[in-house]
Design a protein around this motif. Structure first.
Motif, PDB file in Angstrom:
ATOM      1  N   SER A   1       0.836  -1.201   0.000  1.00 48.05           N
ATOM      2  CA  SER A   1       0.000   0.000   0.000  1.00 48.05           C
ATOM      3  C   SER A   1       0.870   1.250   0.000  1.00 48.05           C
ATOM      4  CB  SER A   1      -0.911   0.018   1.233  1.00 48.05           C
ATOM      5  OG  SER A   1      -1.828  -1.060   1.202  1.00 48.05           O
ATOM      6  N   MET A   2       0.293   2.363  -0.420  1.00 47.85           N
ATOM      7  CA  MET A   2       1.027   3.628  -0.357  1.00 47.85           C
ATOM      8  C   MET A   2       1.300   4.048   1.079  1.00 47.85           C
ATOM      9  SD  MET A   2      -0.548   5.995  -3.412  1.00 47.85           S
ATOM     10  CE  MET A   2       0.066   7.475  -2.601  1.00 47.85           C
ATOM     11  N   SER A   3       0.449   3.624   2.011  1.00 51.76           N
ATOM     12  CA  SER A   3       0.692   3.932   3.415  1.00 51.76           C
ATOM     13  C   SER A   3       1.999   3.312   3.891  1.00 51.76           C
ATOM     14  CB  SER A   3      -0.470   3.437   4.277  1.00 51.76           C
ATOM     15  OG  SER A   3      -0.629   2.027   4.153  1.00 51.76           O
ATOM     16  N   VAL A   4       2.364   2.167   3.340  1.00 49.75           N
ATOM     17  CA  VAL A   4       3.623   1.513   3.682  1.00 49.75           C
ATOM     18  C   VAL A   4       4.793   2.368   3.187  1.00 49.75           C
ATOM     19  CG1 VAL A   4       5.022  -0.571   3.386  1.00 49.75           C
ATOM     20  CG2 VAL A   4       2.528  -0.753   3.597  1.00 49.75           C
TER      21      VAL A   4
ATOM     22  N   ASP B   1      10.152  -3.140  -4.688  1.00 48.75           N
ATOM     23  CA  ASP B   1      10.490  -4.567  -4.647  1.00 48.75           C
ATOM     24  C   ASP B   1       9.541  -5.338  -3.742  1.00 48.75           C
ATOM     25  OD1 ASP B   1      12.582  -4.706  -6.454  1.00 48.75           O
ATOM     26  OD2 ASP B   1      14.137  -4.355  -4.950  1.00 48.75           O
ATOM     27  N   GLN B   2       9.272  -4.784  -2.573  1.00 46.72           N
ATOM     28  CA  GLN B   2       8.378  -5.471  -1.636  1.00 46.72           C
ATOM     29  C   GLN B   2       6.966  -5.579  -2.195  1.00 46.72           C
ATOM     30  OE1 GLN B   2       8.361  -4.799   2.810  1.00 46.72           O
ATOM     31  NE2 GLN B   2       6.432  -3.768   2.316  1.00 46.72           N
ATOM     32  N   ALA B   3       6.455  -4.456  -2.726  1.00 49.33           N
ATOM     33  CA  ALA B   3       5.091  -4.456  -3.267  1.00 49.33           C
ATOM     34  C   ALA B   3       4.972  -5.374  -4.478  1.00 49.33           C
ATOM     35  CB  ALA B   3       4.682  -3.029  -3.640  1.00 49.33           C
ATOM     36  N   ALA B   4       5.947  -5.327  -5.372  1.00 54.83           N
ATOM     37  CA  ALA B   4       5.907  -6.159  -6.573  1.00 54.83           C
ATOM     38  C   ALA B   4       5.961  -7.641  -6.217  1.00 54.83           C
ATOM     39  CB  ALA B   4       7.057  -5.797  -7.503  1.00 54.83           C
TER      40      ALA B   4
ATOM     41  N   THR C   1       6.806  -6.445 -10.986  1.00 50.61           N
ATOM     42  CA  THR C   1       5.810  -7.485 -10.684  1.00 50.61           C
ATOM     43  C   THR C   1       5.904  -8.624 -11.689  1.00 50.61           C
ATOM     44  OG1 THR C   1       4.307  -5.846  -9.708  1.00 50.61           O
ATOM     45  CG2 THR C   1       3.352  -7.954 -10.382  1.00 50.61           C
ATOM     46  N   GLU C   2       6.058  -8.289 -12.960  1.00 51.57           N
ATOM     47  CA  GLU C   2       6.200  -9.322 -13.986  1.00 51.57           C
ATOM     48  C   GLU C   2       7.439 -10.172 -13.735  1.00 51.57           C
ATOM     49  OE1 GLU C   2       5.961  -9.569 -18.820  1.00 51.57           O
ATOM     50  OE2 GLU C   2       7.093  -7.909 -17.929  1.00 51.57           O
ATOM     51  N   ALA C   3       8.556  -9.516 -13.407  1.00 51.00           N
ATOM     52  CA  ALA C   3       9.788 -10.256 -13.137  1.00 51.00           C
ATOM     53  C   ALA C   3       9.623 -11.157 -11.921  1.00 51.00           C
ATOM     54  CB  ALA C   3      10.938  -9.280 -12.933  1.00 51.00           C
TER      55      ALA C   3
END
Length: 405
Positions: free
Chosen positions: A277-280, A314-317, A354-356
């Motif tokens: 999330s953007m909050s993160v 990296d974390q979100a993806a 995300t694709e990677a």
């Protein structure tokens, strides 16, 4: 497109002048408007071929829609034989719609035309949303937006859609706000209150679902029949399209992707909302001594260090890839679309990572979906809200009575 039910019946003032006796609920009129919206300008012969309706029936329908100001003629196209065909397209000024996004940090009200183009917008940023703040904002902003139209067009504003998170009172711990302030959402019927204030039909729908609906109705380029949709706001949310239809679920909260459990970086599992999330991102910025307030006031330029941004991406993806794998195993979606309140370059990088990350997972037995950028952008929630009354009044099931070929 499936829509939320209206919170009140449309008043007489909301009915277009000059509509024929059957009104805009007539199946064939909706079908013609849906086809023109999906495919662009079409001639009568195109409509007849696609629907199986007789040429005479199509001619009567399109003539009526033209008289109602909903379709307009293009330049004749001359062929080798017979009369030239005249393509008909949606008339931008045929109808207008309000779209309200109620976010956890801000509210946006937009006015769109019949083609889905934003004509005017107002925004209010707040620490957290309350019903009183939202009703006050709309009561001030809606007349101002309507006032930007010529007087003869103001009577063509046909309704308002509201895109908002469901059960706002459950997010007090994450947002750090008083419980009593948010408990008002439990008992206030915001749709009824706004409908009474504006004298228009009002429809309420989940905010991320509405953003997905904007992609379905207003999106550009190829739109797959089945896709999962992720939208980055304060919290990540999602929507689901199956067989060309927005899937709402039993309570209207289908595709609540934020609750999906995914592997956490330190071991175990966490909810997608806690990782992507953007909050993160805002928390990481504040921890690094970087102010984050500007994230909520504008989307096109983020002032964030590359170190903090890259770690969040990296974390979100990685979390999105895990959620995508789970969805692909269950639903076999063709594509995953990613959009959000973010700069275009950040969105593109999120898609790439995300694709990677997805291709690095064990995909045995899975046909991985294509990972793509959404096409509507940061305003998808507000535009999706405006699409609700448009769809409710003028469109039809996108798969109904259409012939292939």
């Amino acid at each position: 497109m499936q829509d939320a039910s209206p919170d009140r019946s449309p008043p007489e003032a909301a009915v277009l002048r000059g509509t024929n006796q059957s009104g805009m609920r007539d199946h064939n009129e909706r079908l013609v408007l849906s086809l023109v919206r999906r495919h662009g300008a079409l001639a009568k012969s195109d409509i007849a071929r696609m629907t199986g309706l007789s040429a005479q029936t199509v001619s009567v329908i399109m003539r009526g829609l033209e008289q109602d100001g909903l379709l307009e003629r293009g330049e004749p196209v001359r062929g080798r034989v017979g009369q030239p065909s005249v393509p008909m397209s949606l008339a931008a000024e045929g109808a207008f719609f309000f779209g309200l996004k109620v976010g956890r940090r801000s509210a946006d009200l937009v006015l769109t035309d019949f083609r889905g183009r934003m004509r005017a917008a107002r925004r209010r940023v707040y620490r957290y949303p309350t019903p009183d703040a939202v009703v006050s904002f709309v009561s001030e902003a809606a007349p101002a937006l309507a006032g930007e139209l010529p007087p003869m067009q103001r009577g063509r504003i046909m309704g308002m859609g509201v895109a908002m998170p469901f059960q706002l009172w459950n997010w007090v711990a994450v947002l750090g706000i008083p419980q009593q302030e948010m408990d008002a959402w439990r008992v206030r019927d915001i749709g009824t209150e706004l409908g009474a204030a504006l004298g228009l039909p009002v429809y309420v729908q989940n905010d991320a679902t509405s953003a997905c609906g904007a992609e379905l109705i207003f999106g550009t380029g190829e739109r797959p029949k089945d896709f999962l949709y992720f939208y980055f706001g304060t919290f990540i949310g999602g929507g689901l399209v199956m067989n060309g239809q927005l899937f709402l679920g039993r309570t209207g909260n289908a595709a609540a992707v934020g609750s999906i459990q995914v592997p956490a970086p330190g071991g175990g599992t966490r909810r997608l909302i806690d990782l992507a999330s953007m909050s993160v991102l805002a928390e990481a910025m504040e921890a690094a001594g970087e102010p984050s307030d500007h994230l909520w006031s504008q989307h096109d330029r983020w002032e964030v260090s590359q170190t903090v941004l890259s770690a969040w991406l990296d974390q979100a993806a990685g979390a999105l890839a895990q959620a995508t794998l789970a969805a692909a195993a269950l639903l076999e979606v063709q594509a995953v679309l990613i959009d959000g309140w973010m700069p275009l370059r950040v969105r593109a990088e999120m898609v790439r990572r995300t694709e990677a990350a997805l291709l690095g997972l064990d995909l045995a037995g899975i046909d991985p979906p294509v990972i793509r950028e959404g096409t509507v952008g940061a305003d998808a929630r507000a535009l999706g809200a405006a699409a609700i009354p448009l769809s409710q009044r003028y469109l039809i099931d996108q798969n109904a009575a259409v012939r292939e070929g």
